[in-house]
Write an enzyme that holds these catalytic residues in place. Structure first.
Site, PDB file in Angstrom:
ATOM      1  N   SER A 117      34.395 -84.368 139.674  1.00 26.36           N
ATOM      2  CA  SER A 117      34.994 -85.037 140.824  1.00 26.36           C
ATOM      3  C   SER A 117      34.921 -84.102 142.026  1.00 26.36           C
ATOM      4  CB  SER A 117      36.460 -85.398 140.563  1.00 26.36           C
ATOM      5  OG  SER A 117      36.586 -86.362 139.562  1.00 26.36           O
ATOM      6  N   MET A 123      39.785 -83.101 139.726  1.00 26.71           N
ATOM      7  CA  MET A 123      40.017 -84.045 138.628  1.00 26.71           C
ATOM      8  C   MET A 123      41.501 -84.342 138.469  1.00 26.71           C
ATOM      9  SD  MET A 123      37.880 -85.648 136.530  1.00 26.71           S
ATOM     10  CE  MET A 123      36.474 -84.607 136.122  1.00 26.71           C
ATOM     11  N   HIS A 437      36.785 -82.484 129.130  1.00 25.59           N
ATOM     12  CA  HIS A 437      37.547 -81.263 128.833  1.00 25.59           C
ATOM     13  C   HIS A 437      36.602 -80.089 128.599  1.00 25.59           C
ATOM     14  CE1 HIS A 437      41.065 -83.943 127.159  1.00 25.59           C
ATOM     15  NE2 HIS A 437      40.933 -84.014 128.472  1.00 25.59           N
ATOM     16  N   ASN A 471      39.557 -74.832 133.450  1.00 22.56           N
ATOM     17  CA  ASN A 471      39.389 -74.945 132.005  1.00 22.56           C
ATOM     18  C   ASN A 471      38.316 -74.010 131.471  1.00 22.56           C
ATOM     19  OD1 ASN A 471      41.299 -77.000 132.100  1.00 22.56           O
ATOM     20  ND2 ASN A 471      39.784 -78.637 132.049  1.00 22.56           N
TER      21      ASN A 471
END
Length: 506
Positions: A117, A123, A437, A471
């Site tokens: 995004s 996101m 993820h 992440n």
């Protein structure tokens, strides 16, 4: 948010020549750096650069909080990057854009649904807001005070495990799941309500947390913090082994600027953070490697033996009515997210509308067999739509991964049998990348041994003053939603800057 709000829309912009901290990326982790620095070091001049547009006020808000469906759709469309790729049969979620090419190498599994995004809030403007805590082998054992950092992450994200406690049939769903699945599980890892980044007001209205909640009033009221949307960072400036600023490209007028900074934080995502480091000539051996996604198995059932209770069905869209959590354990290395819906995700007869909460979607996420061979590579001879080195995903499922997916199918079947009647024939695995993820590409490590990119405080090995966030920093194989963990790591990094950056002039 400092000068950022005043300069957020239109007009000729100016950028500071020098700041104390430059943050690239305005998602939950970039926002966490801005928040902690605003709280602990309000004397510092901080700027946050974001390649995407501003969608809402306050900046970084979740699109689900936009009441008007047309306005919400416009916000999602504006998040889909400079040149959205056609789906070509792939899963394209609103608010995201698929990697146009390079998602699968010949003869490999790849990540066909790899997506990103581009917008203020990243996101975090589109996510499901699930914030489970890692357990067992998911936990990072070399990060000091991890539980306290997770507590702090819950504060910044405004996490609540009980927002849906009174949802229709929620208690019954958890009772049936526990009877089928808890067995030998430790009590703290038994079936329970899903912790969610959401606030429920007394009138029942829900406010979902985006980066706006993480920024908080401390950042919005900080006159020394500036948010600059539609600004692309193209290079980290490094001198004598120390990050000294960023080169930026104003996407509104095409101008290029050099912004000097005493500390630089790259908080893009697990694909674009290593991309920017690569483009900057910062190329440690582990950069882009250890890429891992969470293979996802989904199913849907309709609750049996329940009487329709009160509640209004939401027309035209399947909305959450209740969310339950089946935590990861080392013995069962997957994580279950069980969502009760107000409408069916599969077509039903027109005269057979389900009562709210009686249609249940089950999603099981598997921990990946983490390998250095799974990676994102960058092509110095070919640019992407932003003018940065194009990506190529190299990714395979191992025999261990296939076994985990089959075990997850079995767990989903057991859960479904306990709950009700299937709406599909069999649980199905989504194409890889669907979880969104992605992790591991700028992973933290205990020591600088070539298997990690940064230390436990997220500072890049061998480049002092450069921090990475998101992440991609998570080094473990996780099955749970990673945002809570990545925000916790960002808090540790921000505290390290706050505690070690001397006041200007000292």
């Amino acid at each position: 948010m400092g000068n950022g709000n005043r300069n957020a829309d239109g007009g000729t912009r100016t950028f500071p020549e020098h700041v104390d901290v430059a943050i690239v990326g305005s998602g939950p982790c970039g926002a966490a750096y801005a928040r902690i620095l605003s709280e602990q070091r309000p004397d510092l001049h901080v700027v946050t650069f974001e390649a995407g547009p501003l969608l809402a006020d306050p900046p970084g808000g979740h699109v689900k909080n936009i009441a008007d469906p047309d306005e919400r759709a416009r916000a999602q469309q504006r998040s889909q990057g400079p040149a959205p790729a056609p789906p070509d049969g792939r899963l394209a979620r609103p608010g995201t854009f698929l990697l146009p090419d390079g998602h699968t190498a010949q003869g490999e599994d790849g990540l066909p649904n790899a997506a990103m995004s581009s917008n203020v809030g990243g996101m975090g403007a589109h996510w499901t807001a699930a914030c489970p805590r890692p357990g067992g082998a998911e936990r990072i054992d070399f990060v000091a005070g991890l539980d306290q950092l997770l507590d702090e992450a819950e504060r910044l994200l405004d996490v609540d495990a009980h927002a849906f406690d009174d949802a229709p049939f929620a208690a019954e769903v958890r009772k049936r799941l526990a009877g089928a699945l808890d067995g030998k599980r430790p009590q703290e890892r038994g079936v329970q309500p899903m912790p969610l980044a959401v606030r429920r007001d007394p009138d029942g209205r829900l406010t979902w947390s985006g980066a706006d909640v993480v920024f908080g009033e401390a950042t919005r009221n900080n006159p020394r913090h500036t948010l600059a949307p539609e600004v692309l960072a193209t290079r980290v400036l490094v001198e004598q082994g120390h990050a000294v600023g960023v080169l930026i490209h104003d996407l509104r007028d095409g101008a290029t600027h050099e912004v000097r900074a005493r500390r630089v934080v790259i908080a893009a995502d697990a694909l674009r953070t290593p991309q920017l480091l690569w483009a900057s000539g910062i190329r440690p051996a582990a950069l882009g490697r250890y890429l891992n996604d969470q293979p996802q198995v989904v199913f849907a059932v309709r609750l049996r033996d329940v009487a329709a209770g009160p509640g209004e069905r939401t027309e035209g869209i399947a909305r959450h009515s209740g969310v339950s959590w089946v935590p990861y354990t080392d013995e069962e290395p997957f994580h279950g997210q069980v969502m009760q819906l107000d409408a069916s995700p599969v077509p039903l007869a027109e005269d057979d509308e389900p009562a709210p909460g009686t249609v249940v979607g089950l999603g099981w996420f598997c921990a990946k067999d983490v390998r250095a061979e799974d990676r994102v590579e960058f092509d110095d001879e070919r640019d992407d739509a932003y003018g940065l080195p194009a990506m190529q995903i190299r990714y395979r499922l191992t025999a261990r991964d296939h076994a985990a997916i089959e075990a997850a199918r079995g767990a989903v079947r057991r859960a479904a049998e306990a709950l009700g009647e299937p709406l599909d024939n069999e649980p199905r695995a989504l194409a890889l990348g669907a979880s969104l993820h992605y992790q591991g590409t700028v992973r933290a490590g205990r020591e600088n041994d070539g298997t990690s990119v940064c230390d436990a405080d997220s500072q890049v090995w061998d480049v002092r003053g450069l921090y990475v966030a998101g992440n991609g920093v998570i080094p473990t194989a996780t099955a749970c939603n990673p945002t809570l963990t990545s925000v916790a790591l960002a808090i540790a990094g921000a505290r390290h800057i706050a505690g070690n950056l001397p006041a200007e002039g000292r």
